[in-house]
Design an enzyme around this catalytic site. Sequence first.
Site, PDB file in Angstrom:
ATOM      1  N   ASP A 199      28.418  -0.036  -4.163  1.00  0.00           N
ATOM      2  CA  ASP A 199      29.854  -0.274  -3.964  1.00  0.00           C
ATOM      3  C   ASP A 199      30.638  -0.019  -5.254  1.00  0.00           C
ATOM      4  O   ASP A 199      30.460  -0.717  -6.254  1.00  0.00           O
ATOM      5  CB  ASP A 199      30.020  -1.736  -3.495  1.00  0.00           C
ATOM      6  CG  ASP A 199      31.411  -2.030  -2.970  1.00  0.00           C
ATOM      7  OD1 ASP A 199      32.297  -1.172  -3.098  1.00  0.00           O
ATOM      8  OD2 ASP A 199      31.608  -3.139  -2.438  1.00  0.00           O
ATOM      9  N   GLY A 254      36.221   5.793   1.102  1.00  0.00           N
ATOM     10  CA  GLY A 254      36.724   7.079   1.578  1.00  0.00           C
ATOM     11  C   GLY A 254      37.376   7.944   0.508  1.00  0.00           C
ATOM     12  O   GLY A 254      37.934   8.998   0.815  1.00  0.00           O
ATOM     13  N   ASP A 265      38.178  -1.966   3.764  1.00  0.00           N
ATOM     14  CA  ASP A 265      37.435  -2.989   4.500  1.00  0.00           C
ATOM     15  C   ASP A 265      38.074  -3.278   5.857  1.00  0.00           C
ATOM     16  O   ASP A 265      39.251  -3.618   5.937  1.00  0.00           O
ATOM     17  CB  ASP A 265      37.379  -4.283   3.694  1.00  0.00           C
ATOM     18  CG  ASP A 265      36.512  -4.131   2.452  1.00  0.00           C
ATOM     19  OD1 ASP A 265      36.072  -3.002   2.155  1.00  0.00           O
ATOM     20  OD2 ASP A 265      36.275  -5.152   1.786  1.00  0.00           O
TER      21      ASP A 265
HETATM   22  C1  GLA Z   1      33.955  -4.394  -1.006  1.00  0.00           C
HETATM   23  C2  GLA Z   1      33.226  -3.730   0.154  1.00  0.00           C
HETATM   24  C3  GLA Z   1      32.849  -4.786   1.177  1.00  0.00           C
HETATM   25  C4  GLA Z   1      32.001  -5.862   0.538  1.00  0.00           C
HETATM   26  C5  GLA Z   1      32.703  -6.445  -0.689  1.00  0.00           C
HETATM   27  C6  GLA Z   1      31.791  -7.351  -1.488  1.00  0.00           C
HETATM   28  O1  GLA Z   1      35.187  -4.916  -0.606  1.00  0.00           O
HETATM   29  O2  GLA Z   1      34.004  -2.727   0.733  1.00  0.00           O
HETATM   30  O3  GLA Z   1      32.158  -4.191   2.260  1.00  0.00           O
HETATM   31  O4  GLA Z   1      30.759  -5.320   0.171  1.00  0.00           O
HETATM   32  O5  GLA Z   1      33.149  -5.432  -1.557  1.00  0.00           O
HETATM   33  O6  GLA Z   1      32.406  -7.875  -2.630  1.00  0.00           O
END
Ligand code: GLA
Length: 654
Positions: A400, A442, A463
């Site tokens: 991430d 994205g 998200d």
């Molecule tokens: C980002 C990701 C989420 C999740 C959070 C965790 O927002 O897009 O899917 O993994 O981090 O902190």
Amino acid sequence: MHFACSFALLAAVLAAGEIVPVLRQGVVPLTSLDLQKLRQGWGSPVVDRSVEGKPLQIGGREFAWGLGSHAASVLHVRLAGGSARFSAWVGVDDETAGRGSLAFRIHGDGKLLWESGVMKGGDAARRVDLDLAGVETLLLVTTSAGDGIDYDHADWAEAAFHVSGAPPRAVDPPVEEKVLRTPPPGPAPRLNGPLAYGVRPGRPIVHRVPCTGERPIAFAAAELPASLALDPVTGILTGAAPARAGRYPVVLSATNAHGTAIRPFALVVGDELALTPPMGWNSWYVFYDHITQADMQAAADAMVASGMADFGYEYVNIDDCWMKRRDEEPYRDAEGAVLPNAKFPDMAGLAAYIHAQGLRAGLYTSPGPWTCAGYVGAFEHEEADGRRFAAWGFDFLKYDWCSYEGVATGEGRERLERPYRQMADILRGLERDLVLNLCQYGMGEVWEWGGEVGGHCWRTTGDLGNEPGGLLPGFYAIGLSNARHAEHAHPGHWNDPDYILIGWIGGPGGTHVPTTLTGEEQYSYLSMWCLMAAPLFFSGDMTKLDAFTLNVLCNAEVIEIDQDPLGRQARIVRETEEELVLAKPLHDGSLAVGLFNLSELPRAIAVDWAALGLQGPRRVRDLWRQRDLPPRDGSLPMDVPRHGVELLRLGAVE
Ligand code: GLA
């Protein structure tokens, strides 16, 4: 006798020093209804002013009274046959300075009575004057007119009911009963799950053969390579992949007192993993930073006990917050590998626990120094961390972006690709296969390069849990955005629109709260994800799986669409404000078609063979209800519930 002129109306007009409009007897302004029942896309309803509190003005013309609102909006009004007419002047409020475009719609007893067509900022107000004789229920709707709701300030000026009987009342939308669509699985064995399984040469394998039917079931696998063994009681396949690349066809069988099921299965030994979209559970939207090792183990237990594993759910993935938090030093051990926090006393034990059930274990980190929730990321320790993840026994990594933004080097796309390429290269060299999930929301059209840098799936949007819902819940917008990248999905490489948030999900302060989605919306959610060949990760409470949630998550024929070995993502056949049609070609030459009703009312949706690229008669299978409908030729007309779906498989007529 009903004379209604709201106190607010009088006060507002007097303060502005204007003439008080004289409402005739029996004229009830829309604003005198309970406006708390009005749902709108932005702001709150305002009486006798625009949504931003200015005098109501449409196309240069001022109106002394009426409702200032914002698209998309809906108000249910119970008339009980008591209103003879409804009249108003409608349009975009001039405060948007020419911006915004929306549409007004009025439905009576489920029928469209009036629509404004697209209205833009600056357009002259349109007059509506409707005969409502006998109408029981009225729906006042504004929509975005298809271009998002920015600046869609919707005025219902001088809007009033002309009442001759019962007074109009704003009411809540009718409560929709949740109707179970998926029939229970039969007692005879049915083998589910992927037809092909990608693995690198010599790497460990754990795979629980998904199968429904009454236990005990005796499992067998003909032509299984010698490096693998299938437990005949549990159906768990373990061992190592053959050392030589190639396709190893196996015939799986499952037998119980009610019969035998046979299914081909192939080990595809090479460099490709995730030949079908990964399926499982992720901790994020239910536990956030409250996640513990015990919660993960309970989720693995529930995946088997609930029957989800029998339909192909297999990854049990920890999201963020398993490592040390910033300032909780030491962060790393003597070898430089990341340390878990006190809530995860035994990461290797956790992976082993998950594997013992025939399931696979996943975890999360960031290429940046800190994860999105402020825990330790892999920055400058990528190799040590990757090795440690494999040594612990993990099978899936979500990577991430988060704080990597602050340390990224390079230019343009290369800057975005670099950390993912680096981690993919590290993982490829390890003694264990880890599926790599790119999470960077994205950026830089990741769908164009996510596969090339070594990702198996990539989030295409922000998200889903943070996506604001309008009249439609947020998953529709996320799904639609993901649907636009269909041509980039293929076996081993999938567009990821984020998790399935249904059942009980995380609420404030560590609580778990039930989803607010209607039953029909939940069937739409799963249908959309399956048509899009999306990774299927449930992210609700595994220990509170109710019959309805399982009914949505566990339909073998629906999941088969997601897991189809051809690996194509549905294309958008039609997209209007009211309808979405998606069509996904399948490996046997049949076509999965989803007819989605995005509107506030039940709706007949039809799609022609020409639009689907079909000719001649087709067998029609209703996938949710798992029943055949009469064969069709030329077109497919279906009645689809509000925010609901019909999901069909069109096959050759025998
Ligand atoms: C980002 C990701 C989420 C999740 C959070 C965790 O927002 O897009 O899917 O993994 O981090 O902190």
